[in-house]
Design a protein around this motif. Sequence first.
Motif, short mmCIF file in Angstrom:
data_model
loop_
_atom_site.label_atom_id
_atom_site.label_comp_id
_atom_site.label_asym_id
_atom_site.label_seq_id
_atom_site.Cartn_x
_atom_site.Cartn_y
_atom_site.Cartn_z
N LEU A 183 -26.87 8.74 -22.48
CA LEU A 183 -25.43 8.96 -22.34
C LEU A 183 -24.72 7.69 -21.89
CD1 LEU A 183 -25.06 12.47 -20.63
CD2 LEU A 183 -24.84 11.90 -23.04
N GLN A 184 -25.33 7.00 -20.94
CA GLN A 184 -24.72 5.76 -20.45
C GLN A 184 -24.58 4.73 -21.56
OE1 GLN A 184 -27.45 4.90 -17.19
NE2 GLN A 184 -25.83 5.38 -15.71
N ASP A 185 -25.60 4.62 -22.41
CA ASP A 185 -25.55 3.66 -23.52
C ASP A 185 -24.41 3.99 -24.47
OD1 ASP A 185 -27.70 2.28 -22.53
OD2 ASP A 185 -29.17 3.21 -23.85
N GLN A 186 -24.20 5.29 -24.73
CA GLN A 186 -23.11 5.68 -25.62
C GLN A 186 -21.75 5.35 -25.01
OE1 GLN A 186 -23.58 9.73 -27.42
NE2 GLN A 186 -25.58 9.70 -26.42
N LEU A 187 -21.59 5.64 -23.72
CA LEU A 187 -20.34 5.32 -23.05
C LEU A 187 -20.11 3.82 -22.99
CD1 LEU A 187 -20.48 7.87 -20.10
CD2 LEU A 187 -18.86 7.91 -22.00
N HIS A 188 -21.17 3.07 -22.74
CA HIS A 188 -21.07 1.61 -22.68
C HIS A 188 -20.60 1.05 -24.01
CE1 HIS A 188 -23.16 -2.43 -21.49
NE2 HIS A 188 -21.85 -2.47 -21.34
N THR A 189 -21.15 1.59 -25.10
CA THR A 189 -20.75 1.14 -26.44
C THR A 189 -19.27 1.41 -26.68
OG1 THR A 189 -22.96 1.47 -27.35
CG2 THR A 189 -21.14 1.45 -28.91
N GLN A 190 -18.79 2.59 -26.27
CA GLN A 190 -17.38 2.91 -26.45
C GLN A 190 -16.49 1.99 -25.62
OE1 GLN A 190 -16.39 7.18 -26.26
NE2 GLN A 190 -18.55 7.64 -26.59
N PHE A 191 -16.92 1.68 -24.40
CA PHE A 191 -16.17 0.76 -23.55
C PHE A 191 -16.08 -0.62 -24.20
CE2 PHE A 191 -15.82 -0.57 -18.74
CZ PHE A 191 -14.61 -1.15 -19.01
N ALA A 192 -17.22 -1.14 -24.64
CA ALA A 192 -17.24 -2.46 -25.26
C ALA A 192 -16.41 -2.48 -26.54
CB ALA A 192 -18.69 -2.87 -25.56
N ASP A 193 -16.47 -1.42 -27.32
CA ASP A 193 -15.67 -1.35 -28.55
C ASP A 193 -14.17 -1.37 -28.23
OD1 ASP A 193 -17.95 -1.24 -30.07
OD2 ASP A 193 -17.87 0.92 -30.44
N TRP A 194 -13.77 -0.67 -27.15
CA TRP A 194 -12.36 -0.67 -26.73
C TRP A 194 -11.91 -2.08 -26.35
CZ3 TRP A 194 -7.76 1.62 -26.48
CH2 TRP A 194 -6.89 1.34 -25.43
N VAL A 195 -12.75 -2.79 -25.59
CA VAL A 195 -12.40 -4.14 -25.17
C VAL A 195 -12.30 -5.06 -26.40
CG1 VAL A 195 -13.17 -6.16 -23.86
CG2 VAL A 195 -13.44 -3.86 -22.89
#
Length: 291
Positions: A183-195
């Motif tokens: 789950l953390q990896d998925q959220l991290h990917t979404q955060f990085a994509d937003w940035v």
Amino acid sequence: MDVLRVPGALSSRLPGRLGESASGPVVSLVRLHGVISPHPAPVPRSVLNAANLEKVLERAFAPAGLSAVALLVNSPGGSPTQSALIGDRIRALAAERDVPVLAFCEDVAASGGYWLACAADEIYAHPTSIVGSIGVISQGFGLDGLIERFGIERRLYTAGGSKSRLDPFQPEKTEDVTWLRGLQDQLHTQFADWVRERRGDRLKPGDTELFDGEVWLGRRALELGLVDGLGTARAVLAERFPDAEARPVESRRPLLARLGVGSPAAGASAGWAQDALSAVEIRSAWARFGL
């Protein structure tokens, strides 16, 4: 420490008060100060979420002579979902009114706080600001040894094998940790994509350290492309919008609270223990950055 002086054109207008009539252009100032959480604040205005900011943001983008909206960000982060909801709402209102949004990082714009800053078209920081923390964190306690020590038996009944994952009163299971990290990896990917979406080619190319959860002071954040410049809201807005009235937009306190009614009863309510725990969690979130 360098002190940025405020040109007289804007200093005479700061701080403005909501409700004052504007004879010319307006820049709305929205203070995003606090931990980002869906839970009610134990201390007034100490928590940011989509619900308590909805009316504030609507009013910030409402003035007829609006030139820009400035976000004054001071947040150590919190809920990724609430961060995304707030950021999306800012972008929708900015597109609707077709006005620029500028973010100003104060003490800290980290994790969800930086997510909020990325909702702006331009980001500024003070040289001493703490910026970044593009990562995901989960935390808790393992209390299984404690209850065993005191002879306490844990009784838990579930329908569904996954309902008791990461129960703090049971020994940690490897498969539960693997699930959480997924789950953390998925959220991290979404955060990085937003940035990446918001910052684009302003980010330092090929710099993988941007997304490892590290934080930097303002000058280094500028070098990495996480911010667009160094300066304070007063100085930058005075230069960019010299004829505009800078107008703070804040949440309206309930009438009873403004009259000082209800506070003692609230302190004696059955939820005092939960409020105390929430206050500790909020303090802990700031303490991670030495604040």
